[in-house]
Design an enzyme around this catalytic site. Structure first.
Site, PDB file in Angstrom:
ATOM      1  N   THR A  22      -6.924   6.887  11.615  1.00 60.04           N
ATOM      2  CA  THR A  22      -7.425   7.881  10.668  1.00 60.04           C
ATOM      3  C   THR A  22      -8.183   9.021  11.343  1.00 60.04           C
ATOM      4  OG1 THR A  22      -9.090   8.128   8.913  1.00 60.04           O
ATOM      5  CG2 THR A  22      -9.395   6.295  10.390  1.00 60.04           C
ATOM      6  N   ILE A  66      -3.561 -10.550   7.465  1.00 56.28           N
ATOM      7  CA  ILE A  66      -3.584 -10.260   8.909  1.00 56.28           C
ATOM      8  C   ILE A  66      -4.841 -10.776   9.596  1.00 56.28           C
ATOM      9  CG2 ILE A  66      -2.051  -8.246   8.694  1.00 56.28           C
ATOM     10  CD1 ILE A  66      -4.624  -6.524   9.340  1.00 56.28           C
ATOM     11  N   LYS A  76     -12.171   1.432  12.466  1.00 55.73           N
ATOM     12  CA  LYS A  76     -10.840   1.938  12.839  1.00 55.73           C
ATOM     13  C   LYS A  76     -10.802   2.294  14.334  1.00 55.73           C
ATOM     14  CE  LYS A  76      -7.706   2.500  10.321  1.00 55.73           C
ATOM     15  NZ  LYS A  76      -6.623   1.556   9.900  1.00 55.73           N
ATOM     16  N   VAL A  82       1.341   3.729   2.355  1.00 50.78           N
ATOM     17  CA  VAL A  82       2.183   3.943   3.539  1.00 50.78           C
ATOM     18  C   VAL A  82       3.162   2.779   3.707  1.00 50.78           C
ATOM     19  CG1 VAL A  82       2.169   4.232   6.048  1.00 50.78           C
ATOM     20  CG2 VAL A  82       0.411   5.349   4.661  1.00 50.78           C
ATOM     21  N   GLY A  95       0.815  -1.207   0.000  1.00 47.41           N
ATOM     22  CA  GLY A  95       0.000   0.000   0.000  1.00 47.41           C
ATOM     23  C   GLY A  95       0.851   1.261   0.000  1.00 47.41           C
ATOM     24  N   TYR A 116     -15.981   2.397   7.976  1.00 48.17           N
ATOM     25  CA  TYR A 116     -14.521   2.488   8.059  1.00 48.17           C
ATOM     26  C   TYR A 116     -14.110   3.146   9.383  1.00 48.17           C
ATOM     27  CZ  TYR A 116      -9.845   4.398   6.866  1.00 48.17           C
ATOM     28  OH  TYR A 116      -8.518   4.760   6.864  1.00 48.17           O
TER      29      TYR A 116
HETATM   30  N1  LIG Z   1      -4.135   7.068   2.639  1.00 53.00           N
HETATM   31  C1  LIG Z   1      -4.737   7.905   3.457  1.00 53.00           C
HETATM   32  O1  LIG Z   1      -5.120   9.008   3.048  1.00 53.00           O
HETATM   33  C2  LIG Z   1      -4.946   7.554   4.908  1.00 53.00           C
HETATM   34  C3  LIG Z   1      -5.562   8.505   5.727  1.00 53.00           C
HETATM   35  C4  LIG Z   1      -5.766   8.218   7.069  1.00 53.00           C
HETATM   36  C5  LIG Z   1      -5.339   7.005   7.576  1.00 53.00           C
HETATM   37  N2  LIG Z   1      -4.763   6.079   6.758  1.00 53.00           N
HETATM   38  C6  LIG Z   1      -4.365   4.792   7.358  1.00 53.00           C
HETATM   39  O2  LIG Z   1      -3.030   4.510   7.008  1.00 53.00           O
HETATM   40  C7  LIG Z   1      -2.861   3.106   6.868  1.00 53.00           C
HETATM   41  C8  LIG Z   1      -2.249   2.795   5.526  1.00 53.00           C
HETATM   42  O3  LIG Z   1      -3.116   3.293   4.507  1.00 53.00           O
HETATM   43  P1  LIG Z   1      -2.715   3.294   2.971  1.00 53.00           P
HETATM   44  O4  LIG Z   1      -3.202   4.546   2.377  1.00 53.00           O
HETATM   45  O5  LIG Z   1      -1.305   2.886   2.796  1.00 53.00           O
HETATM   46  O6  LIG Z   1      -3.681   2.129   2.464  1.00 53.00           O
HETATM   47  P2  LIG Z   1      -3.614   1.330   1.078  1.00 53.00           P
HETATM   48  O7  LIG Z   1      -2.747   2.022   0.096  1.00 53.00           O
HETATM   49  O8  LIG Z   1      -5.029   1.024   0.720  1.00 53.00           O
HETATM   50  O9  LIG Z   1      -2.889  -0.014   1.517  1.00 53.00           O
HETATM   51  C9  LIG Z   1      -3.495  -0.928   2.374  1.00 53.00           C
HETATM   52  C10 LIG Z   1      -2.885  -2.269   2.089  1.00 53.00           C
HETATM   53  O10 LIG Z   1      -3.474  -3.218   2.994  1.00 53.00           O
HETATM   54  C11 LIG Z   1      -3.584  -4.429   2.292  1.00 53.00           C
HETATM   55  N3  LIG Z   1      -4.545  -5.328   2.919  1.00 53.00           N
HETATM   56  C12 LIG Z   1      -5.905  -5.293   2.858  1.00 53.00           C
HETATM   57  N4  LIG Z   1      -6.420  -6.329   3.540  1.00 53.00           N
HETATM   58  C13 LIG Z   1      -5.364  -7.030   4.062  1.00 53.00           C
HETATM   59  C14 LIG Z   1      -5.251  -8.181   4.858  1.00 53.00           C
HETATM   60  N5  LIG Z   1      -6.328  -8.872   5.253  1.00 53.00           N
HETATM   61  N6  LIG Z   1      -4.010  -8.615   5.206  1.00 53.00           N
HETATM   62  C15 LIG Z   1      -2.903  -7.965   4.804  1.00 53.00           C
HETATM   63  N7  LIG Z   1      -2.950  -6.854   4.029  1.00 53.00           N
HETATM   64  C16 LIG Z   1      -4.178  -6.389   3.662  1.00 53.00           C
HETATM   65  C17 LIG Z   1      -3.990  -4.031   0.900  1.00 53.00           C
HETATM   66  O11 LIG Z   1      -3.676  -5.060  -0.005  1.00 53.00           O
HETATM   67  P3  LIG Z   1      -4.754  -5.478  -1.147  1.00 53.00           P
HETATM   68  O12 LIG Z   1      -5.063  -4.219  -1.874  1.00 53.00           O
HETATM   69  O13 LIG Z   1      -3.996  -6.483  -1.941  1.00 53.00           O
HETATM   70  O14 LIG Z   1      -5.933  -6.039  -0.421  1.00 53.00           O
HETATM   71  C18 LIG Z   1      -3.127  -2.778   0.672  1.00 53.00           C
HETATM   72  O15 LIG Z   1      -1.908  -3.101   0.053  1.00 53.00           O
HETATM   73  C19 LIG Z   1      -4.245   2.494   7.100  1.00 53.00           C
HETATM   74  O16 LIG Z   1      -4.351   2.089   8.448  1.00 53.00           O
HETATM   75  C20 LIG Z   1      -5.190   3.628   6.849  1.00 53.00           C
HETATM   76  O17 LIG Z   1      -6.387   3.470   7.590  1.00 53.00           O
HETATM   77  C21 LIG Z   1      -4.537   6.331   5.449  1.00 53.00           C
END
Ligand SMILES: NC(=O)c1ccc[n+]([C@@H]2O[C@H](COP(=O)([O-])OP(=O)(O)OC[C@H]3O[C@@H](n4cnc5c(N)ncnc54)[C@H](OP(=O)(O)O)[C@@H]3O)[C@@H](O)[C@H]2O)c1
Length: 283
Positions: free
Chosen positions: A99, A36, A129, A12, A10, A125
């Site tokens: 988040t 996970i 969270k 992050v 992902g 969501y």
């Molecule tokens: N991006 C933002 O703007 C934002 C804002 C606030 C908070 N956050 C938090 O920051 C963190 C990282 O976010 P991100 O933007 O990097 O998210 P992301 O780009 O959507 O990446 C999330 C990753 O988690 C993987 N995943 C989903 N289900 C899974 C499972 N059961 N086991 C293992 N991996 C799994 C996904 O893989 P698949 O796609 O292959 O399922 C994806 O690669 C999260 O906790 C999110 O809530 C992000």
């Protein structure tokens, strides 16, 4: 230090894995490497690796969560709990990302949310969270909960990640002007999270760049940093409204964050969102 990263494909997780590999032994696990939500696989993976730090970046995103409550509970609550239990078992610390969507986002122009504000999520969501945070805190005393907001950086398709590429290419974009939050450059997020970890102060942090903007203001600023004229900017950016987006999950409207715990441990506010965006646009 040995660091195990989940959700490493992902936004992050991918950036964390690349950045931390310079100075640490990193085990970057994508979804296909470790699900996970599989408690036994999590426990086995953690015991085999014996990391000093687990960083959970796996999550089910906003609209997907709204459409599948069972999966949202599994990925955003149960999985983080399994990781925190395993961390506890091997004496590791855990960083778990959360988040700004844990908050209601009303009223507009209220003071930025701190850890003293009660979560009041408006979608699945956000609710999962909040529950995920509690599960991690409950299962591992050595936990850092990192709430962040509107994260952007290279390698992901999203409005915040792509708008400057589109404007540079002369492509028209639609930008929402009635929803505001803190934004976070992924490189700044990583720097601050590693600084927080080095303090050894467990707790709940709000990690965002300083300041507040709407998507529209973010796009305007990106255009400005690209050197576009006001006329070019106005012809490329079409204003749109959150209420007209017909989204699957409702979004909270006003969710800037402020970090009391960082202030307590003597960390200055992170740089202004415009300075961070300028660096991203130049990168
Ligand atoms: N991006 C933002 O703007 C934002 C804002 C606030 C908070 N956050 C938090 O920051 C963190 C990282 O976010 P991100 O933007 O990097 O998210 P992301 O780009 O959507 O990446 C999330 C990753 O988690 C993987 N995943 C989903 N289900 C899974 C499972 N059961 N086991 C293992 N991996 C799994 C996904 O893989 P698949 O796609 O292959 O399922 C994806 O690669 C999260 O906790 C999110 O809530 C992000």
């Amino acid at each position: 230090m040995k660091i195990l990263i989940t959700g490493a494909a992902g936004l992050v997780g991918g950036h964390l894995a690349r950045r931390l590999a310079n100075a640490h032994e990193v085990l970057a696990l994508k979804h296909s490497d470790l699900d996970i939500t599989d408690r036994e696989a999590v426990r086995r993976g953690v015991i085999d690796a014996m990391p000093a730090l687990i960083m959970n970046c796996a999550a089910l995103q906003v609209d997907d969560s709204e459409q599948d409550l069972v999966k949202a509970q599994a990925v955003n609550v149960d999985g983080p709990c399994f990781l925190a239990e395993a961390a506890s078992e091997v004496g590791a610390e855990i960083v778990h990302f959360s988040t700004q969507y844990v908050f209601a986002g009303e009223p507009l122009e209220r003071a930025p949310y701190t850890v003293n504000d009660e979560p009041y999520p408006v979608n699945v969501y956000g609710r999962t969270k909040v529950a995920g945070e509690a599960a991690v805190r409950g299962a591992c005393a050595h936990s850092y909960i990192v709430r962040t907001s509107w994260v952007y950086g290279s390698g992901k398709k999203s409005f915040l990640c792509d708008v400057h590429h589109d404007l540079r290419a002369g492509k028209k974009v639609r930008a929402i002007d009635d929803i505001w939050s803190s934004t976070t450059y992924v490189e700044d997020l990583i720097d601050r999270v590693m600084t927080i970890r080095s303090t050894g102060q467990y707790g709940t942090y709000h990690v965002v760049n300083d300041g507040i903007c709407s998507y529209y203001e973010f796009a305007l600023e990106a255009g400005r940093f690209l050197g576009l004229t006001r006329q070019q900017i106005d012809s490329l950016i079409e204003i749109t409204h959150e209420r007209d987006m017909n989204r699957i999950a409702v979004r909270p409207r006003y969710t800037p964050l402020r970090c009391l715990l960082s202030e307590q441990v003597g960390l200055p506010p992170m740089r202004d969102w415009r300075v961070a965006l300028a660096e991203y646009v130049r990168a």
